[in-house]
Design a protein around this motif. Structure first.
Motif, PDB file in Angstrom:
ATOM      1  N   ALA A 144      12.113   7.923  -6.799  1.00 46.54           N
ATOM      2  CA  ALA A 144      11.340   7.607  -5.589  1.00 46.54           C
ATOM      3  C   ALA A 144      11.396   6.120  -5.279  1.00 46.54           C
ATOM      4  N   LEU A 145      11.215   5.285  -6.290  1.00 47.16           N
ATOM      5  CA  LEU A 145      11.249   3.836  -6.079  1.00 47.16           C
ATOM      6  C   LEU A 145      12.646   3.364  -5.685  1.00 47.16           C
ATOM      7  N   SER A 146      13.673   3.976  -6.258  1.00 47.40           N
ATOM      8  CA  SER A 146      15.047   3.628  -5.887  1.00 47.40           C
ATOM      9  C   SER A 146      15.328   3.995  -4.439  1.00 47.40           C
ATOM     10  N   LEU A 147      14.872   5.177  -4.014  1.00 48.82           N
ATOM     11  CA  LEU A 147      15.052   5.584  -2.618  1.00 48.82           C
ATOM     12  C   LEU A 147      14.335   4.632  -1.677  1.00 48.82           C
ATOM     13  N   PHE A 148      13.126   4.214  -2.075  1.00 48.18           N
ATOM     14  CA  PHE A 148      12.354   3.271  -1.266  1.00 48.18           C
ATOM     15  C   PHE A 148      13.120   1.952  -1.127  1.00 48.18           C
ATOM     16  N   THR A 149      13.666   1.470  -2.227  1.00 49.64           N
ATOM     17  CA  THR A 149      14.420   0.220  -2.228  1.00 49.64           C
ATOM     18  C   THR A 149      15.683   0.329  -1.380  1.00 49.64           C
ATOM     19  N   VAL A 150      16.458   1.371  -1.598  1.00 44.23           N
ATOM     20  CA  VAL A 150      17.714   1.542  -0.859  1.00 44.23           C
ATOM     21  C   VAL A 150      17.436   1.701   0.633  1.00 44.23           C
ATOM     22  N   LEU A 182       0.838  -1.200   0.000  1.00 44.58           N
ATOM     23  CA  LEU A 182       0.000   0.000   0.000  1.00 44.58           C
ATOM     24  C   LEU A 182       0.873   1.250   0.000  1.00 44.58           C
ATOM     25  N   PHE A 183       1.942   1.255   0.782  1.00 44.25           N
ATOM     26  CA  PHE A 183       2.854   2.395   0.762  1.00 44.25           C
ATOM     27  C   PHE A 183       3.427   2.570  -0.639  1.00 44.25           C
ATOM     28  N   LEU A 184       3.817   1.473  -1.265  1.00 44.60           N
ATOM     29  CA  LEU A 184       4.337   1.521  -2.627  1.00 44.60           C
ATOM     30  C   LEU A 184       3.316   2.138  -3.582  1.00 44.60           C
ATOM     31  N   LEU A 185       2.058   1.761  -3.449  1.00 43.61           N
ATOM     32  CA  LEU A 185       1.014   2.332  -4.302  1.00 43.61           C
ATOM     33  C   LEU A 185       0.845   3.827  -4.057  1.00 43.61           C
ATOM     34  N   GLY A 244       6.492  11.914 -13.473  1.00 40.21           N
ATOM     35  CA  GLY A 244       7.118  11.380 -14.669  1.00 40.21           C
ATOM     36  C   GLY A 244       8.060  10.236 -14.304  1.00 40.21           C
ATOM     37  N   TRP A 245       8.556   9.565 -15.320  1.00 41.09           N
ATOM     38  CA  TRP A 245       9.383   8.369 -15.131  1.00 41.09           C
ATOM     39  C   TRP A 245      10.635   8.634 -14.303  1.00 41.09           C
ATOM     40  N   LYS A 246      11.298   9.753 -14.549  1.00 45.94           N
ATOM     41  CA  LYS A 246      12.563  10.038 -13.858  1.00 45.94           C
ATOM     42  C   LYS A 246      12.337  10.174 -12.350  1.00 45.94           C
ATOM     43  N   ARG A 247      11.336  10.936 -11.956  1.00 49.25           N
ATOM     44  CA  ARG A 247      11.069  11.117 -10.523  1.00 49.25           C
ATOM     45  C   ARG A 247      10.500   9.851  -9.903  1.00 49.25           C
ATOM     46  N   LEU A 248       9.683   9.133 -10.652  1.00 53.26           N
ATOM     47  CA  LEU A 248       9.148   7.872 -10.132  1.00 53.26           C
ATOM     48  C   LEU A 248      10.280   6.876  -9.904  1.00 53.26           C
ATOM     49  N   GLN A 294       7.565  -5.761  -5.855  1.00 49.85           N
ATOM     50  CA  GLN A 294       7.336  -4.321  -5.990  1.00 49.85           C
ATOM     51  C   GLN A 294       7.275  -3.906  -7.454  1.00 49.85           C
ATOM     52  N   LEU A 295       8.163  -4.465  -8.266  1.00 47.23           N
ATOM     53  CA  LEU A 295       8.173  -4.143  -9.688  1.00 47.23           C
ATOM     54  C   LEU A 295       6.861  -4.566 -10.339  1.00 47.23           C
ATOM     55  N   GLY A 296       6.385  -5.762 -10.004  1.00 50.91           N
ATOM     56  CA  GLY A 296       5.115  -6.235 -10.555  1.00 50.91           C
ATOM     57  C   GLY A 296       3.950  -5.358 -10.137  1.00 50.91           C
ATOM     58  N   VAL A 297       3.887  -4.999  -8.866  1.00 50.84           N
ATOM     59  CA  VAL A 297       2.806  -4.133  -8.368  1.00 50.84           C
ATOM     60  C   VAL A 297       2.893  -2.755  -9.013  1.00 50.84           C
ATOM     61  N   THR A 298       4.107  -2.234  -9.143  1.00 53.27           N
ATOM     62  CA  THR A 298       4.291  -0.917  -9.761  1.00 53.27           C
ATOM     63  C   THR A 298       3.825  -0.928 -11.203  1.00 53.27           C
ATOM     64  N   LEU A 299       4.244  -1.922 -11.961  1.00 52.62           N
ATOM     65  CA  LEU A 299       3.832  -1.996 -13.370  1.00 52.62           C
ATOM     66  C   LEU A 299       2.320  -2.143 -13.494  1.00 52.62           C
ATOM     67  N   LEU A 300       1.718  -2.958 -12.658  1.00 54.47           N
ATOM     68  CA  LEU A 300       0.267  -3.114 -12.677  1.00 54.47           C
ATOM     69  C   LEU A 300      -0.429  -1.791 -12.346  1.00 54.47           C
ATOM     70  N   ALA A 301       0.052  -1.111 -11.319  1.00 54.72           N
ATOM     71  CA  ALA A 301      -0.543   0.180 -10.934  1.00 54.72           C
ATOM     72  C   ALA A 301      -0.399   1.199 -12.054  1.00 54.72           C
TER      73      ALA A 301
END
Length: 186
Positions: free
Chosen positions: A24-30, A6-9, A17-21, A137-144
């Protein structure tokens, strides 16, 4: 877990846009990988009765931040978070995402520690655990993103903003329910 997704969503549905997304996802992962490593290899322990409600609060906090920023940008013509005149907004959101990801990593670390890892296999176990989380996370992100693209295609930008608002409200409600459950019913 569902709270992590849910946080990921909430992170994804902002409409950046793609660059900021990607940032954000990289920061979440790290962030969650760092605190996960601190738990598994560094011996960091934080009481789950503190971590779990804080994870729920992080969902509510980021969703409310996005809602508040969306309201600020809605009051300006042709404004959106991606093109917000205040250049600090993306960096503030990035900082919030990173801070929250550290907390989420503590929850993941507690879950992994509860599995009772054999110390001889901690490295490979942690790698596999992180890989599984990232693939999920990648699967959920792509689906979203596909759902959001479909909403925009069918209902335009106004429909996309409505869907984002609805998802933020639902995240606040669900995160609040989890918070109450984890504080008062755990």
């Amino acid at each position: 877990g569902l709270d992590h997704l849910l946080f990921l969503l909430v992170v994804v549905t902002i409409g950046w846009g793609w660059k900021r997304l990607f940032t954000a996802l990289s920061l979440f992962t790290v962030g969650h990988a760092l605190s996960l490593a601190a738990v598994v290899w560094g011996g960091l322990t934080v009481n789950p009765r503190i971590v779990e409600p804080t994870i729920a609060a992080s969902i509510v906090g980021l969703a409310l931040f996005d809602w508040w920023m969306g309201r600020r940008s809605d009051s300006r013509p042709d404004s959106h978070l991606d093109s917000h005149p205040d250049s600090q907004i993306p960096y503030l959101r990035f900082s919030l995402i990173f801070a929250c990801s550290l907390i989420h990593g503590l929850g993941l670390g507690n879950a992994l520690a509860a599995l009772g890892l054999n110390s001889a296999h901690q490295g490979i176990s942690m790698f596999g655990f992180n890989l599984g989380i990232e693939l999920g996370q990648l699967g959920v992100t792509l689906l979203a993103l596909m759902v959001l693209a479909g909403v925009r295609s069918l209902f335009g930008l106004k429909g996309l903003r409505t869907a984002t608002l609805v998802s933020s409200v639902l995240a606040v409600l669900l995160g609040s329910a989890w918070f109450v459950q984890r504080v008062f019913l755990a």
